[in-house]
Design a protein around this motif. Structure first.
Motif, mmCIF file in Angstrom:
data_model
loop_
_atom_site.group_PDB
_atom_site.id
_atom_site.type_symbol
_atom_site.label_atom_id
_atom_site.label_comp_id
_atom_site.label_asym_id
_atom_site.label_seq_id
_atom_site.Cartn_x
_atom_site.Cartn_y
_atom_site.Cartn_z
ATOM 1 N N ALA A 65 0.833 -1.211 0.000
ATOM 2 C CA ALA A 65 0.000 0.000 0.000
ATOM 3 C C ALA A 65 0.862 1.253 0.000
ATOM 4 O O ALA A 65 0.526 2.259 -0.619
ATOM 5 N N PHE A 66 2.058 1.155 0.676
ATOM 6 C CA PHE A 66 2.943 2.325 0.737
ATOM 7 C C PHE A 66 3.413 2.746 -0.655
ATOM 8 O O PHE A 66 3.746 3.900 -0.889
ATOM 9 N N ALA A 67 3.433 1.766 -1.575
ATOM 10 C CA ALA A 67 3.916 2.075 -2.933
ATOM 11 C C ALA A 67 2.768 2.353 -3.897
ATOM 12 O O ALA A 67 2.996 2.498 -5.093
ATOM 13 N N SER A 68 1.543 2.405 -3.346
ATOM 14 C CA SER A 68 0.421 2.670 -4.242
ATOM 15 C C SER A 68 0.461 4.122 -4.728
ATOM 16 O O SER A 68 -0.101 4.460 -5.757
ATOM 17 N N ASN A 69 1.178 4.971 -3.970
ATOM 18 C CA ASN A 69 1.484 6.304 -4.463
ATOM 19 C C ASN A 69 2.556 6.122 -5.556
ATOM 20 O O ASN A 69 3.644 5.608 -5.278
ATOM 21 N N PRO A 70 2.275 6.525 -6.810
ATOM 22 C CA PRO A 70 3.219 6.260 -7.908
ATOM 23 C C PRO A 70 4.616 6.823 -7.670
ATOM 24 O O PRO A 70 5.605 6.216 -8.079
ATOM 25 N N VAL A 71 4.680 7.973 -6.965
ATOM 26 C CA VAL A 71 5.998 8.564 -6.704
ATOM 27 C C VAL A 71 6.798 7.649 -5.775
ATOM 28 O O VAL A 71 8.002 7.448 -5.959
ATOM 29 N N SER A 105 -0.338 -2.199 -11.558
ATOM 30 C CA SER A 105 -0.371 -0.727 -11.492
ATOM 31 C C SER A 105 0.648 -0.192 -10.485
ATOM 32 O O SER A 105 1.212 0.892 -10.678
ATOM 33 N N ILE A 106 0.910 -0.939 -9.411
ATOM 34 C CA ILE A 106 1.898 -0.508 -8.418
ATOM 35 C C ILE A 106 3.313 -0.770 -8.948
ATOM 36 O O ILE A 106 4.247 -0.018 -8.675
ATOM 37 N N ALA A 107 3.441 -1.849 -9.729
ATOM 38 C CA ALA A 107 4.772 -2.244 -10.219
ATOM 39 C C ALA A 107 5.291 -1.329 -11.340
ATOM 40 O O ALA A 107 6.502 -1.192 -11.506
ATOM 41 N N ILE A 108 4.382 -0.701 -12.084
ATOM 42 C CA ILE A 108 4.818 0.096 -13.244
ATOM 43 C C ILE A 108 5.753 1.260 -12.851
ATOM 44 O O ILE A 108 6.832 1.395 -13.425
ATOM 45 N N PHE A 157 5.725 9.903 -19.373
ATOM 46 C CA PHE A 157 4.858 8.717 -19.323
ATOM 47 C C PHE A 157 4.191 8.457 -17.976
ATOM 48 O O PHE A 157 3.123 7.852 -17.944
ATOM 49 N N LEU A 158 4.810 8.886 -16.867
ATOM 50 C CA LEU A 158 4.179 8.606 -15.574
ATOM 51 C C LEU A 158 2.832 9.338 -15.427
ATOM 52 O O LEU A 158 1.835 8.702 -15.051
ATOM 53 N N PRO A 159 2.771 10.651 -15.757
ATOM 54 C CA PRO A 159 1.447 11.314 -15.669
ATOM 55 C C PRO A 159 0.419 10.656 -16.593
ATOM 56 O O PRO A 159 -0.742 10.478 -16.209
ATOM 57 N N LEU A 160 0.862 10.274 -17.801
ATOM 58 C CA LEU A 160 -0.065 9.618 -18.737
ATOM 59 C C LEU A 160 -0.559 8.289 -18.171
ATOM 60 O O LEU A 160 -1.722 7.911 -18.327
ATOM 61 N N GLU A 161 0.373 7.602 -17.500
ATOM 62 C CA GLU A 161 0.031 6.304 -16.919
ATOM 63 C C GLU A 161 -0.964 6.485 -15.768
ATOM 64 O O GLU A 161 -1.921 5.714 -15.643
ATOM 65 N N ILE A 162 -0.722 7.513 -14.945
ATOM 66 C CA ILE A 162 -1.621 7.763 -13.811
ATOM 67 C C ILE A 162 -3.021 8.123 -14.331
ATOM 68 O O ILE A 162 -4.033 7.654 -13.823
ATOM 69 N N MET A 163 -3.054 8.946 -15.380
ATOM 70 C CA MET A 163 -4.360 9.423 -15.881
ATOM 71 C C MET A 163 -5.090 8.365 -16.717
ATOM 72 O O MET A 163 -6.281 8.178 -16.594
ATOM 73 N N PHE A 164 -4.358 7.711 -17.613
ATOM 74 C CA PHE A 164 -5.046 6.824 -18.575
ATOM 75 C C PHE A 164 -4.624 5.352 -18.499
ATOM 76 O O PHE A 164 -5.243 4.499 -19.134
ATOM 77 N N GLY A 165 -3.540 5.045 -17.805
ATOM 78 C CA GLY A 165 -3.080 3.652 -17.723
ATOM 79 C C GLY A 165 -2.713 3.067 -19.080
ATOM 80 O O GLY A 165 -2.952 1.880 -19.340
ATOM 81 N N ILE A 166 -2.098 3.907 -19.917
ATOM 82 C CA ILE A 166 -1.791 3.473 -21.293
ATOM 83 C C ILE A 166 -0.906 2.229 -21.323
ATOM 84 O O ILE A 166 -1.214 1.243 -22.006
ATOM 85 N N GLN A 328 2.756 -9.312 -18.378
ATOM 86 C CA GLN A 328 2.263 -7.945 -18.604
ATOM 87 C C GLN A 328 3.284 -6.911 -18.115
ATOM 88 O O GLN A 328 3.601 -5.963 -18.847
ATOM 89 N N ILE A 329 3.836 -7.108 -16.913
ATOM 90 C CA ILE A 329 4.781 -6.108 -16.393
ATOM 91 C C ILE A 329 6.083 -6.131 -17.205
ATOM 92 O O ILE A 329 6.695 -5.079 -17.449
ATOM 93 N N ALA A 330 6.483 -7.325 -17.654
ATOM 94 C CA ALA A 330 7.698 -7.404 -18.491
ATOM 95 C C ALA A 330 7.471 -6.680 -19.814
ATOM 96 O O ALA A 330 8.359 -5.992 -20.326
ATOM 97 N N LEU A 331 6.259 -6.831 -20.374
ATOM 98 C CA LEU A 331 5.942 -6.152 -21.629
ATOM 99 C C LEU A 331 5.777 -4.641 -21.431
ATOM 100 O O LEU A 331 6.142 -3.854 -22.303
ATOM 101 N N VAL A 332 5.239 -4.256 -20.261
ATOM 102 C CA VAL A 332 5.127 -2.823 -19.948
ATOM 103 C C VAL A 332 6.528 -2.196 -19.972
ATOM 104 O O VAL A 332 6.744 -1.120 -20.533
ATOM 105 N N HIS A 333 7.491 -2.912 -19.377
ATOM 106 C CA HIS A 333 8.890 -2.450 -19.366
ATOM 107 C C HIS A 333 9.385 -2.241 -20.802
ATOM 108 O O HIS A 333 9.979 -1.209 -21.132
ATOM 109 N N LEU A 334 9.087 -3.210 -21.655
ATOM 110 C CA LEU A 334 9.521 -3.128 -23.059
ATOM 111 C C LEU A 334 8.828 -1.976 -23.791
ATOM 112 O O LEU A 334 9.485 -1.163 -24.444
ATOM 113 N N PHE A 335 7.495 -1.897 -23.646
ATOM 114 C CA PHE A 335 6.749 -0.841 -24.352
ATOM 115 C C PHE A 335 7.168 0.554 -23.866
ATOM 116 O O PHE A 335 7.272 1.481 -24.661
ATOM 117 N N TYR A 336 7.379 0.651 -22.568
ATOM 118 C CA TYR A 336 7.787 1.942 -21.988
ATOM 119 C C TYR A 336 9.101 2.415 -22.617
ATOM 120 O O TYR A 336 9.223 3.565 -23.050
#
Lengths: 396, 73
Positions: A65-71, A105-108, A157-166, A328-336
């Motif tokens: 939960a402590f990491a649910s804040n994206p920062v 979403s927390i891992a991104i 990308f972080l603001p875009l991710e927070i807003m839209f989860g692209i 999914q998280i491995a692919l997120v890393h690649l797409f990012y």
């Protein structure tokens, strides 16, 4: 990862002689060792996934939960990678945790932070040129251009991710297609499970006397240690085997423009399984003045793409219902990293910013070495924690 | 077109051709240097293994600079 890193950071005390012993011998033997280490990596990731599932049960989300804040997630990824000095290790651990129930979403943001944290290595390498003014200026800018690029990626990308989860959506879509939504088992990679499961089960059953939570925690710790050792040794072995091939790739990229530079940076990083090795390699090349900052820049970006291979490999170790999230998280890393390179490098204005930032910082650091020290301490440790404080204050 | 102007245009063309040739030669020389540097990749990789020594080398320089800037004069 250097011998010194191994000595100081590894809790298992992988000594210089161990590394030397392992990196000697015929090439075919080194390949067998690499195959064994890759197997260990898969077991380790699986161990973390299984351990986290045992320890956290259905409370994985609450635990992080402590990491649910994206920062906060970003800072965890940055600082952990800066301390371990290996983004591959951190991303592999994150894949294991996601397999154990950590929400994607927390891992991104953690994965984004790993990109920033890994740049500390080449900055430290550039300090070796500190006694020679011009050389230091060129080396320091070649090192910090990677930092500026990665910070820009996060800012975009972080603001875009927070807003839209692209990225989450993109990764989710691709992983569902690759894994298959029904069976949740990797298409064509089902052979991994029977190979990886026995040692994980053996470790689990050997701790039958302990509570479920303790067993889970021990499995996580063992998995993290194993990943650390495995990636250290794989890096050493691949460096010794692949140096010739890396030379060929670099020779073929000379005078061929930025796309070739990005491609060669990607391939060399895949070959040595370490982005910090690739980005550190360009520091002396640029420091000597033989390569310009603009020439090493695309090569550095390629390292960001090439490093994604380790997390993808780690994701193949995961089977069962969470396999789709691990992939999914491995692919997120690649797409990012792919999107970062495409967006920033293809827009001339954005492309110039890391160059300008790195040149300016290097110019100031040559005149005042305290700035270089302040930059390293601030960028990788102080600023991240200040950011956490501010974001916690703002979120009430 | 007068002779003077023709002569100047001719000279500019020649100089531009010479400049292009020099630029090409410079590019080749730079690329040759880059290939030579790549041949020493093993040494650059070894440099990575000594990064903690870099900090040891860097630290006294920073301390000296700190004293110079903030120490008692």
């Amino acid at each position: 990862m250097s011998k010194e890193t191994v000595l100081t950071a590894s809790p298992t005390h992988v000594s210089d002689s161990h590394v030397a012993e392992l990196t000697q011998g015929p090439t075919w033997f080194k390949w067998i060792q690499i195959a064994g280490l890759v197997y260990l990596l898969l077991v380790a990731v699986s161990l973390i996934g299984g351990g986290f599932k045992l320890a956290a049960g259905d409370h994985a989300k609450e635990l992080f939960a402590f990491a649910s804040n994206p920062v906060a997630g970003l800072v965890v990824g940055t600082v952990a990678t800066a301390l371990i000095q290996s983004s591959s290790t951190v991303t592999s651990i994150i894949v294991g945790l996601v397999a154990g129930g950590l929400p994607v979403s927390i891992a991104i943001p953690m994965v984004m932070g790993a990109n920033i944290g890994t740049t500390i290595t080449n900055t430290i390498v550039s300090l070796g040129h500190v006694r020679r003014g011009d050389e230091f200026r060129r080396a320091f800018s070649a090192a910090t251009i990677h930092d500026f690029f990665n910070i820009m990626c996060v800012l975009l990308f972080l603001p875009l991710e927070i807003m839209f989860g692209i990225l989450q959506k993109l990764g989710g879509w691709a992983s569902t297609h690759l894994v298959g939504a029904e069976s949740m088992s990797m298409k064509g990679l089902n052979f991994i499970k029977p190979v990886v499961k026995p040692p994980v089960e053996l470790i689990k059953s050997s701790m039958a006397n302990f509570s479920v939570e303790v067993s889970g925690i021990v499995m996580i710790v063992l998995g993290i240690l194993a990943i650390f050792v495995v990636i250290t040794f794989i890096g050493k072995l691949l460096k010794s085997i692949m140096v010739g091939r890396s030379k060929q790739i670099l020779h073929s990229a000379v005078g061929r423009g930025p796309v070739s530079g990005i491609a060669s940076g990607t391939i060399v990083t895949v070959l040595v399984q370490s982005s910090s090795t690739t980005t550190s390699l360009v520091v002396p090349l640029a420091g000597s003045g033989v390569f310009s900052l603009r020439q090493v820049y695309p090569f550095t970006l390629g390292a960001n793409i090439g490093t994604c291979i380790t997390a993808l490999l780690a994701a193949t170790a995961i089977t069962g219902p969470n396999a789709v999230f691990a992939l999914q998280i491995a692919l997120v890393h690649l797409f990012y990293n792919l999107l970062g390179v495409i967006v920033i490098y293809s827009v001339p204005f954005l492309r110039e910013l890391p160059i300008k930032g790195a040149e300016k910082l290097a110019e100031v650091a040559v005149g005042n070495k305290l700035v270089a020290l302040g930059y390293i301490a601030g960028m990788f440790f102080l600023v991240p924690f200040v950011l956490i404080g501010i974001s916690n204050l703002l979120s009430g | 077109m007068n002779v003077r102007r023709q002569e100047l245009e001719q000279k500019i063309e020649e100089m531009e051709a010479a400049l292009a040739k020099l630029k090409q030669q410079l590019n080749l020389a730079v690329e040759e240097e880059q290939h030579e540097s790549i041949d020493h990749l093993d040494e650059h990789l070894e440099e990575m293994d000594h990064k903690w020594e870099n900090i040891r080398e860097f630290w006294p320089i920073v301390v000296k600079e700190f004293r110079e800037r903030f120490g008692k004069k």
